[in-house]
Motif scaffolding. Structure first.
Motif, PDB file in Angstrom:
ATOM      1  N   PHE A 159       0.437  -1.155  -0.318  1.00 32.57           N
ATOM      2  CA  PHE A 159      -0.419  -0.266  -0.076  1.00 32.57           C
ATOM      3  C   PHE A 159       0.812   1.345  -0.074  1.00 32.57           C
ATOM      4  O   PHE A 159       0.727   2.373  -0.368  1.00 32.57           O
ATOM      5  CB  PHE A 159      -0.850  -0.127   0.865  1.00 32.57           C
ATOM      6  N   ALA A 160       1.796   1.352   0.966  1.00 29.89           N
ATOM      7  CA  ALA A 160       2.615   2.392   1.217  1.00 29.89           C
ATOM      8  C   ALA A 160       3.826   2.462  -1.096  1.00 29.89           C
ATOM      9  O   ALA A 160       3.262   3.810  -0.772  1.00 29.89           O
ATOM     10  CB  ALA A 160       3.742   2.507   1.744  1.00 29.89           C
ATOM     11  N   VAL A 178      -6.252  11.916   0.790  1.00 26.09           N
ATOM     12  CA  VAL A 178      -6.825  11.133   0.984  1.00 26.09           C
ATOM     13  C   VAL A 178      -6.911  10.423  -0.203  1.00 26.09           C
ATOM     14  O   VAL A 178      -6.876  10.308  -1.413  1.00 26.09           O
ATOM     15  CB  VAL A 178      -8.451  10.557   1.498  1.00 26.09           C
ATOM     16  N   ILE A 179      -5.881   9.606  -0.109  1.00 20.77           N
ATOM     17  CA  ILE A 179      -6.107   8.263  -1.592  1.00 20.77           C
ATOM     18  C   ILE A 179      -6.440   7.139  -0.948  1.00 20.77           C
ATOM     19  O   ILE A 179      -6.192   6.402   0.456  1.00 20.77           O
ATOM     20  CB  ILE A 179      -4.146   7.974  -0.830  1.00 20.77           C
ATOM     21  N   GLU A 180      -7.032   6.730  -2.025  1.00 21.82           N
ATOM     22  CA  GLU A 180      -8.237   4.847  -2.122  1.00 21.82           C
ATOM     23  C   GLU A 180      -7.582   4.274  -3.246  1.00 21.82           C
ATOM     24  O   GLU A 180      -7.239   4.984  -4.226  1.00 21.82           O
ATOM     25  CB  GLU A 180      -9.751   5.941  -1.985  1.00 21.82           C
ATOM     26  N   THR A 181      -7.676   3.292  -3.036  1.00 23.45           N
ATOM     27  CA  THR A 181      -8.169   2.263  -4.084  1.00 23.45           C
ATOM     28  C   THR A 181      -9.070   1.827  -4.135  1.00 23.45           C
ATOM     29  O   THR A 181      -9.908   0.871  -2.843  1.00 23.45           O
ATOM     30  CB  THR A 181      -6.719   1.220  -3.557  1.00 23.45           C
ATOM     31  N   TYR A 182      -9.473   1.895  -5.626  1.00 20.93           N
ATOM     32  CA  TYR A 182     -11.119   0.947  -5.375  1.00 20.93           C
ATOM     33  C   TYR A 182     -10.447  -0.127  -6.281  1.00 20.93           C
ATOM     34  O   TYR A 182      -9.886   0.010  -7.633  1.00 20.93           O
ATOM     35  CB  TYR A 182     -11.491   2.074  -6.773  1.00 20.93           C
ATOM     36  N   GLY A 202      -5.612   6.126   3.015  1.00 20.99           N
ATOM     37  CA  GLY A 202      -4.205   6.466   3.555  1.00 20.99           C
ATOM     38  C   GLY A 202      -4.657   7.499   3.482  1.00 20.99           C
ATOM     39  O   GLY A 202      -5.093   8.792   2.513  1.00 20.99           O
ATOM     40  N   LEU A 203      -3.809   8.224   4.670  1.00 24.73           N
ATOM     41  CA  LEU A 203      -3.866  10.003   4.748  1.00 24.73           C
ATOM     42  C   LEU A 203      -2.440   9.825   3.947  1.00 24.73           C
ATOM     43  O   LEU A 203      -1.786   9.099   4.380  1.00 24.73           O
ATOM     44  CB  LEU A 203      -4.029  10.599   5.613  1.00 24.73           C
ATOM     45  N   ALA A 204      -2.128  11.052   2.689  1.00 26.31           N
ATOM     46  CA  ALA A 204      -0.854  11.336   2.674  1.00 26.31           C
ATOM     47  C   ALA A 204      -0.492  12.397   3.254  1.00 26.31           C
ATOM     48  O   ALA A 204      -0.952  13.183   3.951  1.00 26.31           O
ATOM     49  CB  ALA A 204      -0.753  11.793   0.688  1.00 26.31           C
TER      50      ALA A 204
END
Length: 105
Positions: A6-7, A59-63, A52-54
């Motif tokens: 994720f990182a 806010v970074i999101e993966t869909y 996650g919070l940058a």
């Protein structure tokens, strides 16, 4: 392992956004968060997989869709705009246990 992946995806997303702006290419596609998420669900069957919070309070999101394998990375900025960072195919969910901080991978 999952936290590291994720990182890495956050880093790659930021790199893509920075490269796009540095090269003077067209601006990222942005819109109202509700509209963007609804389109991902309706058109591609994607749902929220991670977030996650940058460092810049974005806010970074993966869909993604585990059925079709499509995936999309979004960033929601502090001003409320949601922008597409990247998208692709062959999404694979990894349900690995989290490695405690400071432990070797």
């Amino acid at each position: 392992m999952q936290a590291k992946l994720f990182a890495l995806s956050l880093g790659f997303g930021g790199l893509i956004l920075a490269t796009d702006r540095a090269l003077g290419q067209q601006a990222p596609q942005c819109g109202a968060r509700e509209t963007v998420i609804a389109q991902l669900a309706d058109r591609f069957g994607e749902s929220l997989q991670s977030f996650g919070l940058a460092a810049n309070s974005a806010v970074i999101e993966t869909y993604a869709s585990v059925e079709t394998g499509s995936w999309t990375i979004l960033v929601t900025l502090a001003d409320g705009r949601t922008c597409l960072l990247a998208s692709g195919q062959n999404f694979e969910r990894i349900d690995a246990p989290a490695t405690p901080a400071g432990s070797p991978a």
